[in-house]
Motif scaffolding. Structure first.
Motif, PDB file in Angstrom:
ATOM      1  N   MET B 149       4.231  94.822  61.353  1.00 13.29           N
ATOM      2  CA  MET B 149       5.189  95.825  60.087  1.00 13.29           C
ATOM      3  C   MET B 149       6.500  94.894  59.825  1.00 13.29           C
ATOM      4  SD  MET B 149       3.688  97.978  58.772  1.00 13.29           S
ATOM      5  CE  MET B 149       2.259  97.014  58.930  1.00 13.29           C
ATOM      6  N   GLY B 150       7.244  94.194  60.798  1.00 16.93           N
ATOM      7  CA  GLY B 150       8.538  93.599  60.684  1.00 16.93           C
ATOM      8  C   GLY B 150       8.006  92.335  59.582  1.00 16.93           C
ATOM      9  N   PHE B 151       6.804  91.698  60.024  1.00 16.66           N
ATOM     10  CA  PHE B 151       6.302  90.692  58.867  1.00 16.66           C
ATOM     11  C   PHE B 151       6.195  91.110  57.331  1.00 16.66           C
ATOM     12  CE2 PHE B 151       2.251  89.352  57.105  1.00 16.66           C
ATOM     13  CZ  PHE B 151       2.556  88.268  56.522  1.00 16.66           C
ATOM     14  N   ALA B 152       5.573  92.384  57.477  1.00 17.50           N
ATOM     15  CA  ALA B 152       5.230  93.017  56.140  1.00 17.50           C
ATOM     16  C   ALA B 152       6.526  93.310  55.348  1.00 17.50           C
ATOM     17  CB  ALA B 152       4.408  94.120  56.489  1.00 17.50           C
ATOM     18  N   LEU B 153       7.544  93.537  56.126  1.00 16.42           N
ATOM     19  CA  LEU B 153       9.042  94.106  55.530  1.00 16.42           C
ATOM     20  C   LEU B 153       9.645  92.784  54.903  1.00 16.42           C
ATOM     21  CD1 LEU B 153      10.478  96.514  55.231  1.00 16.42           C
ATOM     22  CD2 LEU B 153      12.040  95.837  56.904  1.00 16.42           C
ATOM     23  N   PHE B 154       9.641  91.593  55.801  1.00 19.04           N
ATOM     24  CA  PHE B 154       9.993  90.227  55.300  1.00 19.04           C
ATOM     25  C   PHE B 154       9.117  89.992  54.050  1.00 19.04           C
ATOM     26  CE2 PHE B 154       9.459  85.700  55.313  1.00 19.04           C
ATOM     27  CZ  PHE B 154      10.704  85.278  55.192  1.00 19.04           C
ATOM     28  N   GLY B 155       7.806  90.191  53.960  1.00 20.29           N
ATOM     29  CA  GLY B 155       7.020  89.923  53.104  1.00 20.29           C
ATOM     30  C   GLY B 155       7.327  90.431  51.673  1.00 20.29           C
ATOM     31  N   ILE B 156       7.514  91.847  51.619  1.00 23.58           N
ATOM     32  CA  ILE B 156       7.934  92.548  50.733  1.00 23.58           C
ATOM     33  C   ILE B 156       9.396  92.227  50.083  1.00 23.58           C
ATOM     34  CG2 ILE B 156       6.242  94.202  50.827  1.00 23.58           C
ATOM     35  CD1 ILE B 156       8.875  96.055  51.460  1.00 23.58           C
ATOM     36  N   SER B 157      10.230  91.826  50.825  1.00 22.73           N
ATOM     37  CA  SER B 157      11.595  91.483  50.669  1.00 22.73           C
ATOM     38  C   SER B 157      11.683  90.016  49.823  1.00 22.73           C
ATOM     39  CB  SER B 157      12.459  91.596  51.626  1.00 22.73           C
ATOM     40  OG  SER B 157      12.215  93.152  52.278  1.00 22.73           O
ATOM     41  N   ALA B 158      10.954  89.299  50.313  1.00 21.76           N
ATOM     42  CA  ALA B 158      11.052  87.665  49.917  1.00 21.76           C
ATOM     43  C   ALA B 158      10.758  87.327  48.528  1.00 21.76           C
ATOM     44  CB  ALA B 158      10.268  86.937  50.853  1.00 21.76           C
ATOM     45  N   PRO B 159      11.591  86.694  47.822  1.00 17.49           N
ATOM     46  CA  PRO B 159      11.213  86.182  46.500  1.00 17.49           C
ATOM     47  C   PRO B 159      10.349  85.117  46.658  1.00 17.49           C
ATOM     48  CG  PRO B 159      13.497  85.541  47.232  1.00 17.49           C
ATOM     49  CD  PRO B 159      13.144  86.184  48.369  1.00 17.49           C
ATOM     50  N   VAL B 160       9.174  85.409  45.783  1.00 18.36           N
ATOM     51  CA  VAL B 160       8.183  84.344  45.749  1.00 18.36           C
ATOM     52  C   VAL B 160       8.665  82.727  45.663  1.00 18.36           C
ATOM     53  CG1 VAL B 160       6.579  83.549  44.009  1.00 18.36           C
ATOM     54  CG2 VAL B 160       6.166  85.641  45.174  1.00 18.36           C
ATOM     55  N   PHE B 161       9.618  82.806  44.775  1.00 16.57           N
ATOM     56  CA  PHE B 161      10.095  81.402  44.326  1.00 16.57           C
ATOM     57  C   PHE B 161      10.677  80.682  45.485  1.00 16.57           C
ATOM     58  CE2 PHE B 161      13.988  83.647  43.043  1.00 16.57           C
ATOM     59  CZ  PHE B 161      13.406  84.747  42.619  1.00 16.57           C
ATOM     60  N   TRP B 162      11.416  81.242  46.123  1.00 14.57           N
ATOM     61  CA  TRP B 162      11.948  80.682  47.568  1.00 14.57           C
ATOM     62  C   TRP B 162      11.134  80.544  48.472  1.00 14.57           C
ATOM     63  CZ3 TRP B 162      14.069  83.060  52.557  1.00 14.57           C
ATOM     64  CH2 TRP B 162      14.871  82.160  53.128  1.00 14.57           C
ATOM     65  N   LEU B 163      10.058  81.407  48.768  1.00 16.56           N
ATOM     66  CA  LEU B 163       8.948  81.110  49.718  1.00 16.56           C
ATOM     67  C   LEU B 163       8.424  79.828  49.411  1.00 16.56           C
ATOM     68  CD1 LEU B 163       7.383  84.416  50.776  1.00 16.56           C
ATOM     69  CD2 LEU B 163       9.065  83.037  52.007  1.00 16.56           C
TER      70      LEU B 163
END
Lengths: 324, 332
Positions: B149-163
């Motif tokens: 869930m920590g990973f999921a929270l990071f995933g929904i917060s991260a901007p696609v272009f930055w990743l």
């Protein structure tokens, strides 16, 4: 799932010790008792406060650093090939593509992100709440029109339409709709607001549909309350919890929306620092200037992460059935 | 069922009609100034502007203009294709005044790129997201759940272009230097391995974001479902736990996930703009953004329309499948 005690005797978190005085708690006290035990949510809240301070104090930070957000340090901070130089004692995050202080620009960028995200969300929530309550309360034709509009907007390729509007309205300086929407910040806010209100409206409509059948609404009507009073003084207060939760969830989405528009070169103009715009500029030279890509993204994710942490915590604390 | 399908078909047709109207309003009516100049690209010549005005009927009344717009769309533009422009035909999406090619042609050429990206990413995130969600829900509050869930929270917060940029930085020439992962697109028919390796990073970045959403949604739904009375009944009558979860729990909690999956794929065909831009895939999204930036509006209008139709068709399919799975939907 624990069984729910009758509301009047519910002690904090349902733990009543025999023989002890049982005290009633207001919903707000219950909420606070749950919320302050949620360390992740508190961390989110603290982060938001910190980021708001950084954004609000951006001019002061800029003055302390001695570098304006649009001040060029081409001689000091770019090499002979025009590539910016990395972090050093004076420019702690290095320089951007034209040799401006990246740290100062990021502080201003936080400010832009927060303003656009919060203001656009507030507009969206306002429209969504009014239309959602109207649709759920009046039903019939009103509901059909509003609900179908929601369906249409939600099934549109939003980013593309946003790009289209941004491009069409930025073509001339007067903007769109007789100058009501001008290129720049207000255009971005307008675009985000018109594409996000349906999410709020749908939730509000659903809750209103069931609330309008409750006895207290019948009671209000029987003492002669008008439609306006019932909608906004009787129904609306019951919707505050879900509206707050959804607002907190939509803000980070809208912040990413602005960043995405700016990343595509269609957001706010260059003189207003935007984190998305910085990432766009960085994408051409990220192999030579890692800091230019890394720091704006880091702060962007900090902002969205903070709101998502808070949103999760609010949802858990405001929903009495939640035991996630 | 037949009546339901017909009703949904009419609704899909209405959506497409509304989208053409909206597209027309946004691009023809809303912005101020002479539309001929806007439609003619960034540095139009006097001749181009005159040509545009004539071809789009911009000197006529608005309803007449809309009629021309729809008529061309429905009947195709082969008959009136300007000289030197290739690829006109049905549906008539007119020509890009910037590149002087038919928008229809561009879309046919770029479509496979976007579809490759969207479908590959979708398979990856569906498998990842749903399985993480199920494990998380069943092992609630365990270390695995918290990490996921920590990973999921990071995933929904991260901007696609930055990743995307980070991935390129890490695997690109400055980091691990894996050339196969470089940007750009390779035709599947000419080099399947190259096609795959060029898409691995975009798929992963795209899937990471959506997998995070799906994991959170699956976990939440499954936890809610497992609290229902009928699950207790299933357990009480002595069904093995495996069967309770697989047959009773998952069925109810995954239907909303399936609906969202259909819509997400459809929207992604238009919404993968950013991933396409970061990885330079030159798909439909790229085309629309570049056209928007150079004010080449016929191209933007064309892509928007095609994507709106894709979304309408996809949501029709999703609804019909859903109605087949859940009889209550048909009769409401």
């Amino acid at each position: 799932m624990a069984t729910v005690a009758p509301e009047t005797t519910q002690a904090p978190l349902g733990l009543a010790v025999a023989g002890e005085q049982v005290t009633g708690r207001t919903p707000r006290q219950l909420f606070w008792a749950r919320f302050k035990k949620d360390r992740a949510a508190l961390l989110g809240l603290a982060l938001i406060v910190l980021l708001v301070l950084l954004g609000a104090l951006a001019p002061l930070i800029s003055k302390l650093a001695g570098h304006g957000p649009n001040e060029l340090f081409t001689r000091e901070m770019t090499d002979e090939f025009g590539i910016p130089l990395g972090p050093n004692g004076e420019f702690i995050f290095g320089a951007d593509k034209s040799g401006r202080d990246l740290f100062v620009r990021i502080m201003y960028g936080i400010r832009t992100s927060l303003i656009v995200g919060v203001v656009a969300t507030l507009f969206a929530v306002f429209i969504g709440v009014v239309l959602g309550i109207a649709a759920g309360y009046f039903r019939g034709v009103v509901d059909t029109i509003i609900s179908r509009t929601i369906d249409v907007i939600l099934s549109m390729p939003i980013l593309l339409f946003a790009i289209g509007i941004a491009a069409a309205c930025s073509a001339t300086a007067t903007g769109c709709l007789n100058g009501l929407v001008k290129p720049g910040l207000s255009l971005v806010i307008f675009i985000i607001a018109i594409f996000t209100w349906p999410y709020i409206a749908r939730i509000v409509r659903g809750s209103t549909l069931s609330l309008r059948e409750k006895e207290f609404i019948e009671a209000a009507r029987s003492v002669g309350a008008g439609n306006g009073r019932i909608m906004f003084r009787e129904i609306l207060p019951n919707l505050v919890a879900p509206i707050i939760v959804y607002t907190t969830v939509i803000i980070p989405n809208n912040i990413l929306f602005e960043a995405a528009l700016s990343f595509l070169g269609l957001g706010v103009p260059d003189r207003i620092p935007s984190l998305g715009r910085m990432l766009d500029d960085a994408s051409a030279i990220f192999e030579d200037a890692w800091w230019f890509m890394f720091f704006p993204g880091l702060f962007l994710i900090l902002i969205t992460l903070a709101f998502n942490l808070l949103g999760d915590g609010l949802r858990d604390a405001l929903d009495p059935r939640s035991d996630r | 069922m037949g009546r339901y399908v017909i009703r949904r078909l009419l609704w899909a047709a209405l959506i497409v009609f509304v989208v053409t109207l909206l597209t027309f309003v946004i691009f023809y009516v809303m912005p101020p100034g002479d539309p001929a100049i806007r439609f003619a690209g960034k540095q139009p010549t006097e001749a181009t502007i005159r040509e545009v005005r004539e071809q789009l009927g911009l000197d006529k009344s608005l309803p007449k203009q809309y009629y021309t717009f729809v008529e061309r769309l429905v009947t195709g533009d082969a008959a009136e294709c300007p000289q030197g422009v290739e690829g006109c035909g049905w549906p008539g999406l007119w020509i890009s005044y910037d590149s002087r090619t038919a928008v229809r042609q561009e879309i046919i050429e770029r479509g496979p790129r976007t579809i490759s990206l969207a479908l590959g990413g979708a398979i990856l995130w569906l498998v990842l997201g749903v399985s993480i969600g199920i494990i998380s829900a069943l092992k609630r509050r365990s270390l695995a759940d918290r990490l996921a869930m920590g990973f999921a929270l990071f995933g929904i917060s991260a901007p696609v272009f930055w990743l995307g940029l980070l991935a390129l930085f890490i695997f690109g020439s400055e980091g691990l230097g894996i050339d196969a992962f470089s940007t750009g697109y390779v035709e599947f028919s000419s080099d399947p391995v190259g096609w795959f390796s060029h898409l691995v990073l975009p798929w992963s970045v795209l899937a990471l974001l959506y997998a995070a959403f799906y994991a959170r949604m699956t976990r939440g739904n499954l936890i809610d479902t497992l609290g229902e009375d009928y699950i207790r009944t299933a357990r009480a009558k002595g069904l093995p736990e495996r069967k309770v979860i697989m047959k009773h729990g998952l069925r109810a909690s995954l239907t909303p996930v399936v609906t969202m999956f259909g819509m997400d794929i459809a929207l992604l065909i238009g919404g993968a703009v950013i991933t396409e831009t970061v990885f330079n895939l030159q798909g439909l999204g790229n085309f629309a953004v570049n056209s928007a930036a150079s004010a080449d509006l016929p191209a933007v209008v064309g892509v928007t329309l095609v994507l709106a139709v894709a979304v309408a068709v996809m949501s029709l399919v999703v609804d019909v499948v859903y109605a087949y799975l859940d009889p209550r939907v048909r009769y409401s």
